[in-house]
Design a protein around this motif. Sequence first.
Motif, mmCIF file in Angstrom:
data_model
loop_
_atom_site.group_PDB
_atom_site.id
_atom_site.type_symbol
_atom_site.label_atom_id
_atom_site.label_comp_id
_atom_site.label_asym_id
_atom_site.label_seq_id
_atom_site.Cartn_x
_atom_site.Cartn_y
_atom_site.Cartn_z
ATOM 1 N N LEU A 70 0.821 -1.169 0.106
ATOM 2 C CA LEU A 70 -0.129 -0.214 0.075
ATOM 3 C C LEU A 70 0.703 1.038 0.060
ATOM 4 C CD1 LEU A 70 -2.616 -1.198 2.691
ATOM 5 C CD2 LEU A 70 -2.859 -1.130 0.078
ATOM 6 N N GLN A 71 2.359 1.130 -0.121
ATOM 7 C CA GLN A 71 3.058 2.245 -0.152
ATOM 8 C C GLN A 71 3.491 2.570 -1.632
ATOM 9 O OE1 GLN A 71 6.479 1.596 2.335
ATOM 10 N NE2 GLN A 71 7.583 3.497 1.942
ATOM 11 N N TYR A 72 3.695 3.826 -1.966
ATOM 12 C CA TYR A 72 4.130 4.546 -3.104
ATOM 13 C C TYR A 72 5.653 4.843 -2.938
ATOM 14 C CZ TYR A 72 -0.600 5.152 -5.034
ATOM 15 O OH TYR A 72 -1.809 4.701 -5.340
ATOM 16 N N PHE A 73 6.302 4.152 -3.597
ATOM 17 C CA PHE A 73 7.789 4.197 -3.764
ATOM 18 C C PHE A 73 8.617 5.454 -4.443
ATOM 19 C CE2 PHE A 73 7.027 -0.279 -2.481
ATOM 20 C CZ PHE A 73 7.762 -0.144 -1.137
ATOM 21 N N GLU A 74 9.344 6.001 -4.217
ATOM 22 C CA GLU A 74 9.939 7.062 -5.032
ATOM 23 C C GLU A 74 11.530 6.460 -5.595
ATOM 24 O OE1 GLU A 74 10.450 10.571 -2.868
ATOM 25 O OE2 GLU A 74 8.331 10.797 -2.761
ATOM 26 N N LYS A 75 11.771 7.302 -6.646
ATOM 27 C CA LYS A 75 13.307 7.038 -7.150
ATOM 28 C C LYS A 75 14.443 6.953 -5.811
ATOM 29 C CE LYS A 75 16.446 7.766 -10.906
ATOM 30 N NZ LYS A 75 16.536 8.603 -11.880
ATOM 31 N N GLY A 76 15.148 5.831 -5.601
ATOM 32 C CA GLY A 76 16.225 5.976 -4.756
ATOM 33 C C GLY A 76 15.966 5.087 -3.582
ATOM 34 N N ASP A 77 14.641 4.524 -3.494
ATOM 35 C CA ASP A 77 14.144 3.868 -2.125
ATOM 36 C C ASP A 77 14.682 2.351 -2.173
ATOM 37 O OD1 ASP A 77 12.840 6.028 -0.983
ATOM 38 O OD2 ASP A 77 10.627 5.278 -1.827
ATOM 39 N N LEU A 78 15.337 1.892 -1.093
ATOM 40 C CA LEU A 78 15.646 0.501 -1.132
ATOM 41 C C LEU A 78 14.703 -0.320 -0.817
ATOM 42 C CD1 LEU A 78 19.166 1.174 0.562
ATOM 43 C CD2 LEU A 78 18.865 0.803 -1.877
ATOM 44 N N VAL A 79 14.297 -1.348 -1.609
ATOM 45 C CA VAL A 79 13.296 -2.121 -1.348
ATOM 46 C C VAL A 79 13.678 -3.574 -1.035
ATOM 47 C CG1 VAL A 79 11.568 -0.843 -2.263
ATOM 48 C CG2 VAL A 79 12.737 -2.334 -3.919
ATOM 49 N N THR A 80 13.042 -4.441 -0.538
ATOM 50 C CA THR A 80 13.121 -5.927 -0.458
ATOM 51 C C THR A 80 12.242 -6.572 -1.440
ATOM 52 O OG1 THR A 80 14.040 -5.982 1.778
ATOM 53 C CG2 THR A 80 13.512 -7.923 1.031
ATOM 54 N N VAL A 81 12.683 -7.361 -2.274
ATOM 55 C CA VAL A 81 12.028 -7.922 -3.398
ATOM 56 C C VAL A 81 12.112 -9.499 -3.186
ATOM 57 C CG1 VAL A 81 12.041 -6.038 -5.027
ATOM 58 C CG2 VAL A 81 13.711 -7.993 -5.047
#
Length: 396
Positions: A70-81
Amino acid sequence: MGCTNCGTANGSKPKGCKSNGGCSTGGCNRMNTYDWLRNLPIADADDYCNVVEVSFNKGSRKDFFRNTTLQYFEKGDLVTVEGVGGFDVGEVSLTGEIVRLQMKKYGVSEINTDMKKILRPATERDLELRRINKAREPEALIRSRAIARQMNLDMKVSQVEIQADGRKATFYYIADGRVDFRELIKVYAAEFKVKVEMRQIGARQEAGKVGGIGSCGRELCCATWLTDFKSVNTSIARYQNLSINQIKLSGQCGRLKCCLNYELDTYLDALQAFPNDCDQLEVAKGKAYLIKKDIFKNLMWYALPDSTKQYPLTIERVKKIKELNDQNIIPEDLEAVELAVAQPKEVEPEFVDVVGQTSLRALERAQKKRKHKKGGHSQHKASGNKHQSGKKKDRR
């Protein structure tokens, strides 16, 4: 080559250089894509693209992931996939409508059911695991090359990329032909305790992963923006009147430079105005052979067999001689164009009469002033000495 402002702020998000579209140095994310739709407002939340492009290994590898959170990510965010048998950690490189254009470019369907998902924003534990496993890559690269050499395999391991959780490792290798690495995979799996994936890449892709500075003084195109590697052959250099020198025409990968293709279309369009069947012209002195075509001055250069001199001819003159040769008429001369060589003019120094600029009387006055000052100073010292000697006599 990265900027000095990069670091990690609170929430495990890189600070970056605040360039609002991409690092200006090109070092933070080598294969960076400028998001020119970044400021586009979201008209319909239901139609918003829920696919995010995530980059790994400093931008050398990118993939698309579905954002089910439910979160909008921005460029540069570190995510776990999602990864192979575990998870991986990457950096968000593109979001929004620009992702749809990228997916169309690479032929990826937005409704693909096999597309992996974003699990969560990267936590401190995820980042720590990634740091530990990334530190294993240099040692794994050296060891994997030694194992391949011991097994006498005609291949070169170029890079090793270990997943963030340490359960999978991808070995990128270069080989001229097919390599039977079934036994090699077993040895790698037993040596590194990971699931092994082998990927064959070309020399140009290897140069893009390693990076470097080209002969032009800038970062390699394959390491910064170039993703489509077109074939380059020596005929392209001939169209551009370049000398066939393998050392000058080769890039870091040992192949012909990709930038030879950049101006090829301009040269081909300009060469259409030149005649194609005028490689030889007959004149009274003999056969003149075509040396080169100058598209900037619209000249064709010819050389005669009994001379090393090259003669520039206009396109109209070449066509005229060719028409005369077709009629079995041999002209007397080529009538070459005289090119004016612009040489810098030598400026001769002008004669300057300095006699009379300085008056002798002024010099004499200055000399008298100096003598007067010296004389006054010596008289003052003498009077001072007499006064002091008089005082000494009184004391006695």
